[in-house]
Design a protein around this motif. Sequence first.
Motif, PDB file in Angstrom:
ATOM      1  N   GLU A 189       1.203  -1.327   0.183  1.00 62.45           N
ATOM      2  CA  GLU A 189      -0.044   0.277  -0.192  1.00 62.45           C
ATOM      3  C   GLU A 189       0.805   1.224  -0.525  1.00 62.45           C
ATOM      4  OE1 GLU A 189      -3.076  -0.074   3.196  1.00 62.45           O
ATOM      5  OE2 GLU A 189      -3.368  -2.112   2.638  1.00 62.45           O
ATOM      6  N   HIS A 190       0.479   1.852  -0.322  1.00 59.51           N
ATOM      7  CA  HIS A 190       1.236   3.808  -0.922  1.00 59.51           C
ATOM      8  C   HIS A 190      -0.065   4.447  -0.358  1.00 59.51           C
ATOM      9  CE1 HIS A 190       4.518   1.049  -3.022  1.00 59.51           C
ATOM     10  NE2 HIS A 190       3.308   0.578  -3.450  1.00 59.51           N
ATOM     11  N   LEU A 191       0.169   5.438  -0.444  1.00 61.23           N
ATOM     12  CA  LEU A 191      -0.443   6.759   0.288  1.00 61.23           C
ATOM     13  C   LEU A 191      -0.219   7.672  -1.132  1.00 61.23           C
ATOM     14  CD1 LEU A 191      -0.146   6.971   3.946  1.00 61.23           C
ATOM     15  CD2 LEU A 191      -2.394   5.996   2.737  1.00 61.23           C
ATOM     16  N   ILE A 192      -0.966   8.838  -1.247  1.00 62.10           N
ATOM     17  CA  ILE A 192      -1.336  10.443  -2.105  1.00 62.10           C
ATOM     18  C   ILE A 192      -2.596  10.095  -1.576  1.00 62.10           C
ATOM     19  CG2 ILE A 192      -0.965   8.957  -3.891  1.00 62.10           C
ATOM     20  CD1 ILE A 192      -3.691   8.874  -5.197  1.00 62.10           C
ATOM     21  N   ARG A 193      -2.326  12.443  -1.517  1.00 64.57           N
ATOM     22  CA  ARG A 193      -2.985  13.321  -0.866  1.00 64.57           C
ATOM     23  C   ARG A 193      -3.859  13.343  -2.185  1.00 64.57           C
ATOM     24  NH1 ARG A 193      -1.953  15.657   3.739  1.00 64.57           N
ATOM     25  NH2 ARG A 193       0.282  14.901   5.159  1.00 64.57           N
ATOM     26  N   THR A 194      -4.117  13.284  -3.188  1.00 59.45           N
ATOM     27  CA  THR A 194      -5.003  13.788  -4.682  1.00 59.45           C
ATOM     28  C   THR A 194      -7.095  13.257  -4.206  1.00 59.45           C
ATOM     29  OG1 THR A 194      -3.078  13.124  -6.090  1.00 59.45           O
ATOM     30  CG2 THR A 194      -5.495  13.947  -7.026  1.00 59.45           C
TER      31      THR A 194
END
Length: 257
Positions: A189-194
């Motif tokens: 898993e990875h995180l983005i703020r979009t």
Amino acid sequence: MPPPTALIADDEEHLRAHLRGKLARLWPELRIVAEAANGVEAAQAIAQYAPAVAFLDIKMPGLSGLEVAQGIETDTRVVFVTAFDQYALDAFEREAVDYLVKPVTDERLARSVERLRKALQESAPLPELARLLSQLTRGPARTEAGGGAAPLRWVRASRGNTTRHVPIQDVLYFQSDDKYVVVHTRDGEHLIRTPLAELMEGLDPHTFWQVHRSTIVNMEYVAGTRRDDTGRLFVRLRDSEAELPVSRAYVHRFRQM
């Protein structure tokens, strides 16, 4: 038959009272079971009370009326309440989805009430909202025929202290999680703020399908679907143990699977 029930959702209390008063005159047997001042409250109340009708203001804090509609699991008919926006009104007309324009007039509300009464009495099928919601969340700049910028080829996402470019074809699904969107891939898993709605604008709509207000799925990894004992639909993915719920607005897209 029990009297029909409804929810009114608007972040302005006087507008809720205004609509409540008009409904009391035009549809006296209708019972207002809940009111909501924001989208989160509206979503929770719909899940709790399963009203026959939800009057949803489109622009609300927390979740918009469109986002609330994307997550409805109950047999609730939606009437969108909106300030004038010709693009939105054209979309509503094309998809035969009911709407009210602020300020709500007795004449327009009476027509809406007449249609709702008839639909409830005849147990008419619920309208399919997915195409309408896709049009409205993408906006007029991008149409179903194409146009706009080329689809994303990768996303810049973080895991811990590391940021990497994740190829879009490696993404199994995107899922909003409070302040972030979680990018689920085969290797973690990875995180983005979009925001999810903004992200959807850059994805290839033929490959990435929204299945819930909080979930976008890469259809290349869909192995099949499953229904539980209550009839709720879930998407099953290859290369993942995840089963993702499909909200009512998007169920019809999977009827051929």
